[in-house]
Design an enzyme around this catalytic site. Structure first.
Site, PDB file in Angstrom:
ATOM      1  CB  CYS A   1      21.027 100.047  21.407  1.00  0.00           C
ATOM      2  SG  CYS A   1      19.703 100.746  22.390  1.00  0.00           S
TER       3      CYS A   1
ATOM      4  CB  CYS B   1      30.193  96.894  23.802  1.00  0.00           C
ATOM      5  SG  CYS B   1      29.618  95.647  24.951  1.00  0.00           S
TER       6      CYS B   1
ATOM      7  CB  CYS C   1      26.702 100.574  21.117  1.00  0.00           C
ATOM      8  SG  CYS C   1      27.003  98.878  21.591  1.00  0.00           S
TER       9      CYS C   1
END
Length: 139
Positions: free
Chosen positions: A18, A96, A92
């Site tokens: 997150c 990533c 997020c």
């Protein structure tokens, strides 16, 4: 079921990501460690990690007998994604890194940051439900 052997120990590795690695991902990691035991390896990280774990998330987890108070937010690294079989993202976005062959899931969950315990309990309970379902697909 996983489709490949993830590491020398034969355990799947799950990475929870997150933004601040202070609430949702820490609660998810706490549940997976507690419920998955030694059957899984658990990692968590944040794209912009905070300085400490959210104290309300710590309190919410303590209510269900899981202690995450000693955890520290960690920065998301390419290596942690590469080491994982399953990458669970929680708000997020595109931060990533993506690697072919990894299983990715995005869990749309409210952010517990700045919320009181009454608002965090349902988030915690939803995370537990999702972790239980995840375990069923891993082991």
């Amino acid at each position: 079921m996983t489709t490949h052997v993830p590491d020398d120990a034969g355990k799947p590795t799950v990475l929870f990501v997150c933004v601040h690695n202070a609430g949702r991902s820490q609660m998810a990691a706490g549940f997976l460690e507690h419920l998955g035991g030694d059957r899984v390896q658990v990692l968590s990280a944040g794209s912009k990690p905070g300085h400490e774990i959210n104290p309300v998330a710590v309190a919410a987890m303590a209510e269900v007998g899981i202690d995450i108070a000693a955890n520290q937010p960690k920065i998301l690294t390419t290596e942690s994604v590469q080491a994982s079989d399953v990458v669970i993202t929680m708000g997020c976005g595109d931060e990533c890194p993506y690697f072919p062959g990894k299983r990715y899931e995005d869990w749309a969950l409210d952010d517990p940051a700045g919320q009181g315990i009454e608002a965090v309990r349902p988030i915690r309970d939803e995370i537990r439900t999702r972790v239980e379902a995840l375990i069923a697909t891993l082991v």
